[in-house]
Design a protein around this motif. Sequence first.
Motif, PDB file in Angstrom:
ATOM      1  N   SER A  41      36.374  -2.583 -28.247  1.00  0.00           N
ATOM      2  CA  SER A  41      37.127  -3.006 -27.102  1.00  0.00           C
ATOM      3  C   SER A  41      38.670  -2.775 -27.427  1.00  0.00           C
ATOM      4  N   SER A  42      39.109  -3.011 -28.696  1.00  0.00           N
ATOM      5  CA  SER A  42      40.387  -2.904 -29.159  1.00  0.00           C
ATOM      6  C   SER A  42      40.726  -1.542 -29.603  1.00  0.00           C
ATOM      7  N   PHE A  43      39.857  -0.709 -29.720  1.00  0.00           N
ATOM      8  CA  PHE A  43      40.029   0.757 -30.107  1.00  0.00           C
ATOM      9  C   PHE A  43      40.963   1.620 -29.103  1.00  0.00           C
ATOM     10  N   LEU A  44      40.844   1.320 -28.037  1.00  0.00           N
ATOM     11  CA  LEU A  44      41.763   2.061 -27.201  1.00  0.00           C
ATOM     12  C   LEU A  44      43.226   1.467 -27.249  1.00  0.00           C
ATOM     13  N   PRO A  45      43.646   0.241 -27.239  1.00  0.00           N
ATOM     14  CA  PRO A  45      45.044   0.071 -27.470  1.00  0.00           C
ATOM     15  C   PRO A  45      45.478   0.419 -29.005  1.00  0.00           C
ATOM     16  N   GLN A  46      44.641   0.360 -29.908  1.00  0.00           N
ATOM     17  CA  GLN A  46      45.028   1.005 -31.336  1.00  0.00           C
ATOM     18  C   GLN A  46      45.311   2.378 -31.265  1.00  0.00           C
ATOM     19  N   MET A  47      44.422   3.158 -30.481  1.00  0.00           N
ATOM     20  CA  MET A  47      44.708   4.542 -30.293  1.00  0.00           C
ATOM     21  C   MET A  47      46.028   4.836 -29.690  1.00  0.00           C
ATOM     22  N   ALA A  97      51.352   6.765 -30.036  1.00  0.00           N
ATOM     23  CA  ALA A  97      52.972   6.592 -29.799  1.00  0.00           C
ATOM     24  C   ALA A  97      53.679   6.747 -31.131  1.00  0.00           C
ATOM     25  N   ALA A  98      53.236   6.192 -31.988  1.00  0.00           N
ATOM     26  CA  ALA A  98      54.038   6.234 -33.344  1.00  0.00           C
ATOM     27  C   ALA A  98      54.076   7.574 -33.738  1.00  0.00           C
ATOM     28  N   THR A  99      53.031   8.417 -33.648  1.00  0.00           N
ATOM     29  CA  THR A  99      53.367   9.793 -34.136  1.00  0.00           C
ATOM     30  C   THR A  99      54.171  10.578 -33.304  1.00  0.00           C
ATOM     31  N   LEU A 100      54.163  10.394 -31.849  1.00  0.00           N
ATOM     32  CA  LEU A 100      54.975  11.282 -31.135  1.00  0.00           C
ATOM     33  C   LEU A 100      56.516  10.718 -31.216  1.00  0.00           C
ATOM     34  N   LEU A 101      56.773   9.344 -31.182  1.00  0.00           N
ATOM     35  CA  LEU A 101      58.107   9.053 -31.206  1.00  0.00           C
ATOM     36  C   LEU A 101      58.734   9.188 -32.564  1.00  0.00           C
ATOM     37  N   TYR A 119      44.343  -6.097 -37.664  1.00  0.00           N
ATOM     38  CA  TYR A 119      42.795  -6.070 -36.971  1.00  0.00           C
ATOM     39  C   TYR A 119      41.764  -5.917 -38.107  1.00  0.00           C
ATOM     40  N   GLY A 120      42.401  -5.390 -39.318  1.00  0.00           N
ATOM     41  CA  GLY A 120      41.161  -4.901 -40.319  1.00  0.00           C
ATOM     42  C   GLY A 120      40.760  -6.390 -40.900  1.00  0.00           C
ATOM     43  N   PHE A 121      41.584  -7.392 -41.114  1.00  0.00           N
ATOM     44  CA  PHE A 121      41.378  -8.679 -41.939  1.00  0.00           C
ATOM     45  C   PHE A 121      41.289  -9.819 -41.082  1.00  0.00           C
ATOM     46  N   ALA A 122      41.011  -9.555 -39.725  1.00  0.00           N
ATOM     47  CA  ALA A 122      40.828 -10.698 -38.745  1.00  0.00           C
ATOM     48  C   ALA A 122      39.763 -11.368 -38.870  1.00  0.00           C
ATOM     49  N   ASP A 123      38.405 -11.234 -39.499  1.00  0.00           N
ATOM     50  CA  ASP A 123      37.453 -11.851 -39.963  1.00  0.00           C
ATOM     51  C   ASP A 123      37.573 -12.638 -41.077  1.00  0.00           C
ATOM     52  N   ILE A 124      38.558 -12.356 -41.736  1.00  0.00           N
ATOM     53  CA  ILE A 124      38.561 -13.066 -43.085  1.00  0.00           C
ATOM     54  C   ILE A 124      39.479 -13.947 -43.018  1.00  0.00           C
ATOM     55  N   LEU A 179      40.341   8.659 -36.169  1.00  0.00           N
ATOM     56  CA  LEU A 179      41.498   9.395 -35.261  1.00  0.00           C
ATOM     57  C   LEU A 179      42.959   9.800 -36.141  1.00  0.00           C
ATOM     58  N   VAL A 180      43.113   8.823 -37.119  1.00  0.00           N
ATOM     59  CA  VAL A 180      44.289   9.234 -37.926  1.00  0.00           C
ATOM     60  C   VAL A 180      43.878  10.666 -38.632  1.00  0.00           C
TER      61      VAL A 180
END
Length: 234
Positions: A7-13, A18-22, A58-63, A126-127
Amino acid sequence: MPNIDLSSFLPQMVYLIAATLLSGLIGLERQVHHKPTGVRTHALVGLGSCLFTLTSAYGFADIPTIGPHDPARVAAQVASGIGFLGAGLIFVNRDIVRGLTTAATVWVSAALGVACGAGLLPLSALVVVLHFVLIFGTPPLIGLLPKPDTNKIVRILYRDSHGVMRSILLCAAEMHFEAAVLTTHKVQGVDWVGQSVDIRFTGDLPLEHLVAQLSELKGVSDVEILEVQHSDID
């Protein structure tokens, strides 16, 4: 278990692209002005930086964060430490900076390691895809950019001496210029004999960079850039 949240993958993508293109657009401006850092280097640094940021968010949200122990700081520490390794891959030869893209790929690899360790596997995949798109996709596109030195040739005057012409061509090859000898004729000085040769050089760097190096070669008396029409050099 891997932290796979589609569910959070789409905004992360979207953030990654965007970071790559800009960042790549900034690199394009540098590429057009023949600066050492071009499209790939800027885009890779932007991509890696975005991945570090997303991993921290996002990677450490559960910790849980307990006291001074903040797991999100891991990404920041790795980013700081990997800078020393990347700096060791960059070197300067004949005033030309090399190794920047390799250093940027090391930066991205470090971000991938952190992201995989945090369980962001789809984001890491993706990266990797974006990395290969940048490495293999940008050179043909960059080759389509107009080159300002198309209508220029270099006239070199050198004294007859063994190996001078070879040194000229070797210097050009080291700077990734292709050379095509157009004309050559003997020149008689007061107390010396030499050659005057017109060469068309093609490369990604400005001719001024090459001329500066050629003028320092032993046996070379004079180097100048001439503006010509296509009909004069075809």
